[in-house]
Design an enzyme around this catalytic site. Structure first.
Site, PDB file in Angstrom:
ATOM      1  N   HIS A  52       0.829  -1.211   0.000  1.00 32.71           N
ATOM      2  CA  HIS A  52       0.000   0.000   0.000  1.00 32.71           C
ATOM      3  C   HIS A  52       0.860   1.257   0.000  1.00 32.71           C
ATOM      4  CE1 HIS A  52      -2.839  -2.917   2.087  1.00 32.71           C
ATOM      5  NE2 HIS A  52      -3.567  -2.500   1.070  1.00 32.71           N
ATOM      6  N   ASP A 167      -3.893  -7.915  -7.231  1.00 36.76           N
ATOM      7  CA  ASP A 167      -5.306  -8.276  -7.405  1.00 36.76           C
ATOM      8  C   ASP A 167      -5.679  -8.013  -8.861  1.00 36.76           C
ATOM      9  OD1 ASP A 167      -6.198  -8.988  -4.622  1.00 36.76           O
ATOM     10  OD2 ASP A 167      -5.424  -6.978  -4.257  1.00 36.76           O
ATOM     11  N   SER A 202       0.499  -8.756   1.276  1.00 37.69           N
ATOM     12  CA  SER A 202      -0.949  -8.839   1.465  1.00 37.69           C
ATOM     13  C   SER A 202      -1.255  -8.654   2.927  1.00 37.69           C
ATOM     14  CB  SER A 202      -1.472 -10.208   1.004  1.00 37.69           C
ATOM     15  OG  SER A 202      -2.782 -10.421   1.510  1.00 37.69           O
TER      16      SER A 202
END
Lengths: 306, 306
Positions: A52, A167, A202
């Site tokens: 992120h 993803d 993740s």
């Protein structure tokens, strides 16, 4: 850095004159026509990790105002246990976000996103949503993703929104939905961020035992091996599949799927004549992991995105 | 007045700095920060009549830039014959639009709105879409409406969009969809426009024979009678239904539905304790007509919208 909980507050935090504020604050329009600021948005479910952070850093570099959204979206979970187990650590997330230069965190409640009477669903049909994650997690999973991303983008109307290639199917669903509806946001796909040992980052990784984490490393190894084989000229998916299955077996990882598909349509691929997406889902211990690589034949340059 | 055929051209016609142009023309942003202009949009299927003109006049009075969209949306027709028979008269529409002060006509092709690979649907669930028109025209009708209106609004991101109360259920579906997704457009509902004889204006009226048109007048008469009865204190829907059925029978009009529903939820109403929507659909000759009135008990002021 501001933390806002409602769409109205989020829009209030945007520049006066920005159309996302049109309904809420008409009186402000025209008073300060500073709408040239570029807004970048990173939609997440929180539990921020370095993957992120790499999205936030790119958003920070490319925009004037950076919005991080944190919303564990109930409509994209098919199992209540998975929703309950999803890590939530907002204070830690806020500290990381501030260090990454985020201007606004949008962290709404489920009641803010789905108030009483909410009745609208955004759906993408076809192989993109019906195969792989769509088959594994139930057909409503990507309806939940498409609807919440549409709503998040419309709340802020960012110029750019950043999603990870990890993803891959979610990214493609979002790209399709945004293109089809004409949401005026550029969807930026960002290369999968990996730990030093190769495991794709993740939020679920923290739930892996040390032993399971070591076993899970066969997933990125298998993907790297098929990517290298394709780049060396192996075009037959049958052969690439056998290669990957052998490596996964070394970690006793039995994949839920090991798929070779067209990265646009998600139709099955039999040869690597153009770019092919190789995607793996597997449960390791209690944790369901996904990972993927874009495979390119020797004639194609390596994709910048993966 | 400009006539544009593509979403890119439409956005080009908007002010530089408007976010609808964000993806297409990033270089223009900030060069002319004149985004205080108010944009009003009137989405139509063309075949303009005085009802549309009243919407355009209101949009003209309330905004700086007025966009008229003309698109006979194939996905909201359940019968190919109805789609084929829908009147198309763009040159005449353009002349009327210019006289009404329209700035931009957006008249896309079906291929522009639904290019190859288009796979996204916006759906509203529940009684709003499943009853009345949803039951009569098939469940996909309102999916087609919600999807195309979402796409039209996102193409221009108008501050306001104008819809007629005559299509009450469509108006409610649009209001629900816009609220749920947070599209930053104010949906303005406008009172049904009627000819001097009371018939609700509709593009389909031109297909009525003179005899059928006279018969059709029992529809607005029945609605006016139940509205007057409710305003005089009749609260029982059973009695209001009998009153309307009697008047419709005078024209030998056998309604497809004669419904009394909550105007927000479209749940059936049995008493007029608050505002109730009375809606009628009937085939008169070859033409299917719809009309409605909002009924208010004596304790409520008359609605401004109808």
């Amino acid at each position: 850095m501001k933390v806002v909980r409602t769409i109205a507050e989020l829009r209030e935090a945007l520049r006066p004159g920005h159309p996302a504020r049109a309904c809420e604050s008409q009186d402000h329009l025209g008073q300060n026509p500073d709408t040239a600021s570029r807004i970048g948005m990173v939609p997440t479910m929180g539990a921020l990790h370095e993957g992120h952070l790499s999205l936030l850093q790119r958003a920070r570099a490319e925009n004037d105002l950076v919005i991080l959204s944190i919303f564990v979206n109930p409509t994209q979970f098919s199992e209540a246990s998975d929703l309950d187990a999803y890590p939530r650590q907002e204070a830690q997330d806020a500290a990381l976000a501030e260090s990454a230069g985020v201007d606004v965190i949008f962290a709404p409640s489920a009641a803010e996103m789905y108030p009483a009477g909410f009745a609208t669903t955004v759906s993408v049909s076809g192989a993109i949503t019906e195969t792989l994650e769509g088959a594994g997690r139930g057909s409503s999973h990507f309806d939940g993703v498409a609807t919440v991303v549409a709503k998040l983008l419309l709340a802020a109307l960012p110029h750019r929104a950043y999603f990870g290639q990890k993803d891959a199917q979610q990214l493609r669903v979002v790209q399709r939905m945004v293109a089809d509806l004409g949401i005026p946001t550029e969807i930026v796909s960002c290369a999968t961020s990996r730990d030093a040992d190769g495991l794709a980052r993740s939020s679920r990784n923290v739930r892996l035992s040390e032993t399971d984490r070591q076993r899970a490393l066969v997933i990125p190894r298998a993907l790297a091996a098929v990517s290298a084989a394709a780049a060396s000229g192996e075009t037959e998916v049958v052969a690439l599949r056998t290669l990957a299955e052998g490596i996964l077996a070394e970690g006793s990882v039995d994949p839920e799927y090991l798929a070779f598909v067209n990265p646009e349509s998600f139709a099955p691929a039999t040869t690597v004549s153009g770019t092919v997406l190789c995607a793996i889902a597997a449960r390791v211990g209690e944790v369901r992991l996904i990972d993927n690589e874009l495979l390119n034949p020797p004639s194609l340059p390596i994709s910048k995105e993966n």
